[in-house]
Design a protein around this motif. Structure first.
Motif, mmCIF file in Angstrom:
data_model
loop_
_atom_site.group_PDB
_atom_site.id
_atom_site.type_symbol
_atom_site.label_atom_id
_atom_site.label_comp_id
_atom_site.label_asym_id
_atom_site.label_seq_id
_atom_site.Cartn_x
_atom_site.Cartn_y
_atom_site.Cartn_z
ATOM 1 N N ALA A 37 1.774 9.591 -5.611
ATOM 2 C CA ALA A 37 2.240 10.892 -5.129
ATOM 3 C C ALA A 37 3.417 11.423 -5.944
ATOM 4 O O ALA A 37 3.574 12.636 -6.093
ATOM 5 C CB ALA A 37 2.632 10.791 -3.659
ATOM 6 N N GLN A 38 4.234 10.540 -6.476
ATOM 7 C CA GLN A 38 5.353 10.979 -7.317
ATOM 8 C C GLN A 38 4.862 11.689 -8.574
ATOM 9 O O GLN A 38 5.501 12.610 -9.073
ATOM 10 C CB GLN A 38 6.223 9.781 -7.689
ATOM 11 N N ARG A 39 3.709 11.260 -9.067
ATOM 12 C CA ARG A 39 3.148 11.905 -10.267
ATOM 13 C C ARG A 39 2.495 13.233 -9.931
ATOM 14 O O ARG A 39 2.413 14.125 -10.780
ATOM 15 C CB ARG A 39 2.141 10.964 -10.944
ATOM 16 N N TYR A 40 1.986 13.358 -8.696
ATOM 17 C CA TYR A 40 1.365 14.602 -8.253
ATOM 18 C C TYR A 40 2.245 15.233 -7.180
ATOM 19 O O TYR A 40 1.799 15.518 -6.069
ATOM 20 C CB TYR A 40 -0.034 14.325 -7.710
ATOM 21 N N LEU B 193 -1.289 5.781 7.002
ATOM 22 C CA LEU B 193 -0.223 5.372 6.084
ATOM 23 C C LEU B 193 -0.377 6.074 4.739
ATOM 24 O O LEU B 193 0.595 6.594 4.175
ATOM 25 C CB LEU B 193 -0.274 3.844 5.928
ATOM 26 N N VAL B 194 -1.600 6.106 4.220
ATOM 27 C CA VAL B 194 -1.870 6.795 2.957
ATOM 28 C C VAL B 194 -1.509 8.264 3.069
ATOM 29 O O VAL B 194 -0.811 8.828 2.208
ATOM 30 C CB VAL B 194 -3.360 6.639 2.563
ATOM 31 N N GLN B 195 -1.965 8.899 4.135
ATOM 32 C CA GLN B 195 -1.701 10.328 4.307
ATOM 33 C C GLN B 195 -0.202 10.612 4.438
ATOM 34 O O GLN B 195 0.312 11.572 3.849
ATOM 35 C CB GLN B 195 -2.435 10.852 5.546
ATOM 36 N N GLU B 196 0.492 9.783 5.204
ATOM 37 C CA GLU B 196 1.927 9.988 5.398
ATOM 38 C C GLU B 196 2.682 9.899 4.073
ATOM 39 O O GLU B 196 3.547 10.742 3.781
ATOM 40 C CB GLU B 196 2.483 8.945 6.380
ATOM 41 N N GLU B 197 2.368 8.887 3.267
ATOM 42 C CA GLU B 197 3.087 8.713 2.002
ATOM 43 C C GLU B 197 2.779 9.836 1.013
ATOM 44 O O GLU B 197 3.652 10.283 0.275
ATOM 45 C CB GLU B 197 2.754 7.355 1.386
ATOM 46 N N LEU B 198 1.526 10.297 0.993
ATOM 47 C CA LEU B 198 1.204 11.441 0.144
ATOM 48 C C LEU B 198 2.004 12.661 0.586
ATOM 49 O O LEU B 198 2.624 13.351 -0.233
ATOM 50 C CB LEU B 198 -0.293 11.742 0.209
ATOM 51 N N ALA B 199 1.986 12.932 1.881
ATOM 52 C CA ALA B 199 2.670 14.114 2.406
ATOM 53 C C ALA B 199 4.178 14.013 2.261
ATOM 54 O O ALA B 199 4.865 15.042 2.141
ATOM 55 C CB ALA B 199 2.294 14.319 3.873
ATOM 56 N N ALA B 200 4.707 12.804 2.254
ATOM 57 C CA ALA B 200 6.155 12.631 2.090
ATOM 58 C C ALA B 200 6.625 13.074 0.710
ATOM 59 O O ALA B 200 7.819 13.280 0.490
ATOM 60 C CB ALA B 200 6.538 11.172 2.329
ATOM 61 N N HIS B 201 5.690 13.229 -0.223
ATOM 62 C CA HIS B 201 5.997 13.772 -1.548
ATOM 63 C C HIS B 201 5.421 15.178 -1.708
ATOM 64 O O HIS B 201 5.318 15.691 -2.821
ATOM 65 C CB HIS B 201 5.446 12.846 -2.632
ATOM 66 N N GLY B 202 5.042 15.769 -0.571
ATOM 67 C CA GLY B 202 4.498 17.118 -0.601
ATOM 68 C C GLY B 202 3.078 17.186 -1.085
ATOM 69 O O GLY B 202 2.587 18.256 -1.453
ATOM 70 N N LEU C 72 0.837 -1.201 0.000
ATOM 71 C CA LEU C 72 0.000 0.000 0.000
ATOM 72 C C LEU C 72 0.873 1.253 0.000
ATOM 73 O O LEU C 72 0.609 2.200 -0.752
ATOM 74 C CB LEU C 72 -0.926 -0.006 1.222
ATOM 75 N N ARG C 73 1.909 1.271 0.820
ATOM 76 C CA ARG C 73 2.837 2.409 0.839
ATOM 77 C C ARG C 73 3.430 2.643 -0.546
ATOM 78 O O ARG C 73 3.503 3.786 -1.032
ATOM 79 C CB ARG C 73 3.977 2.161 1.829
ATOM 80 N N ALA C 74 3.861 1.574 -1.184
ATOM 81 C CA ALA C 74 4.499 1.697 -2.495
ATOM 82 C C ALA C 74 3.517 2.232 -3.532
ATOM 83 O O ALA C 74 3.878 3.070 -4.374
ATOM 84 C CB ALA C 74 5.050 0.343 -2.931
#
Length: 401
Positions: A35-38, A87-96, A27-29
């Motif tokens: 998030a890398q695309r956005y 987890l979803v929120q953290e990974e999104l935010a980790a890419h700003g 799920l993180r991946a």
């Protein structure tokens, strides 16, 4: 409780908190790939500077099932927990690319409706909250009540089978994107005259419901609003749960709010550290990369430690909440939100310092993110109120307010 049972619970907690399952790692991946695309520089920051919501990211995250990962499977959700949504929120935010309305719509409103809503309310709202096609904002804060939610003055009175809501709200996020707002009001006990809290689903197109966008001095894609409810008439089924049980229902949503707020702060801190490390490895002034100098490396290492500690507390809070330990979750969620806010602000400040003058340019956008990260110190609950909670409930000291 037997020793075997205790060991089993402890083992389960350790596995959930420290060693993520293969499913969670996948799920993180998947979220990171989206998030890398956005990402922050190319997508989020330009839209934020124009005051435009992250609609494309929201819609795609919804289609992929990320927004409703915590909601029941029978209503289109993922059937997981607040841990997975954090987890979803953290990974999104980790890419700003953190989504503020994830904190509000699926975490607060979705959780409350999922636990206390009627069958009709669940059928009407949960599938849309799960796939992102519907958004629900949350309205509790009032200008004269501040952090004292017991002092809210928005009232709901009976008129036949209907409810009539009157009052004002302030600092309500994303109302312009929302289909409805879950409003915290007070009903009057006819026997005692006392006002009791209650929750109502108020459509944003309801008659006599007005909103005014607030002028905020931060760069964010989501706007804040003042709400004016001037005798808004609602049908009986707008009430969520029991009219005199909303305090318990309210806290069912506030613990996830703190956990998701911590997740967003942790993600922003990760983004800041990654940006600082990249720059420190590439920037060379005295024959070697500046990251080789302890004046640069040690502060970043310290921030990394503090951020990882906050992340552990966030995971603990999520595990406790998902296991049904409401008190333990409240303590951990407050601590996680406090620690994550402080660590993310410090991480962004140090990232700016690592970049030197470049850290204040539009190219990197770190100063803009620092302003956004600073929100976590005051919302959804101020650090001072968290310290009050820990003083009273964790340490057993006398109540000071």
């Amino acid at each position: 409780m037997s020793e075997g049972t205790s060991s089993s619970i402890e083992s389960s907690f350790i596995e959930s908190s420290f060693i993520e399952s293969e499913e969670r790692r996948e799920l993180r991946a998947s979220v990171a790939k989206l998030a890398q695309r956005y990402n922050y520089v190319d997508y989020v920051l330009p839209r934020a500077r124009r005051g435009e919501p992250l609609t494309e990211l929201w819609n795609e995250a919804g289609k992929l099932g990320f927004l409703g990962v915590n909601l029941p499977e029978e209503y289109g959700g993922g059937g997981a927990g607040i841990y997975e949504l954090a987890l979803v929120q953290e990974e999104l935010a980790a890419h700003g690319a953190g989504l503020l309305l994830v904190v509000v719509s699926p975490a607060i409103c979705g959780t409350i409706i999922g636990k206390y809503g009627t069958a009709a309310q669940k059928e009407q709202w949960l599938p849309g909250l799960a796939d992102g096609s519907k958004i629900m904002a949350f309205g509790i804060t009032e200008a004269d009540a501040g952090s004292n939610s017991h002092q809210i003055t928005t009232t709901a009175r009976r008129d036949g089978d209907d409810w009539i809501l009157r009052g004002n709200k302030i600092y309500i996020s994303g109302v312009d994107q929302a289909d409805a707002v879950l409003i915290v009001a007070r009903t009057e006990d006819a026997k005692t005259g006392k006002l009791r809290p209650a929750l109502f689903i108020v459509p944003t197109d309801a008659e006599n419901f007005q909103r005014t966008q607030m002028d905020m001095d931060i760069i964010e894609p989501d706007h804040q609003f003042m709400l004016f409810l001037d005798d808004v008439r609602l049908p009986a089924d707008a009430l969520v749960g029991e009219p005199d049980a909303a305090l318990m229902q309210l806290f069912a949503g506030l613990n996830p709010e703190r956990i998701l707020g911590a997740a967003m702060a942790v993600g922003m801190g990760r983004y800041a550290i990654d940006a600082a490390v990249k720059y420190a490895n590439e920037r060379s002034v005295w024959k070697t990369a500046i990251g080789a100098h302890q004046g640069i490396s040690h502060p970043l290492a310290q921030v990394k430690i503090e951020l990882e500690l906050a992340k552990l507390m966030m995971r603990k809070a999520a595990v406790l909440y998902d296991s049904g330990d409401d008190f333990g979750a409240a303590e951990a969620a407050n601590m996680a939100k406090y620690a994550a806010a402080e660590a993310s602000i410090k991480a962004l400040d140090q990232a700016i310092q690592t970049h030197g003058g470049a850290g204040l340019t539009e190219e990197y956008g770190l100063a803009a993110m620092l302003g956004a990260a600073r929100i976590a110190r005051v919302a959804p609950v101020s650090r001072e109120m968290i310290l009050n909670f820990v003083s009273q409930h964790s340490l057993g000291l006398p109540k000071s307010y």
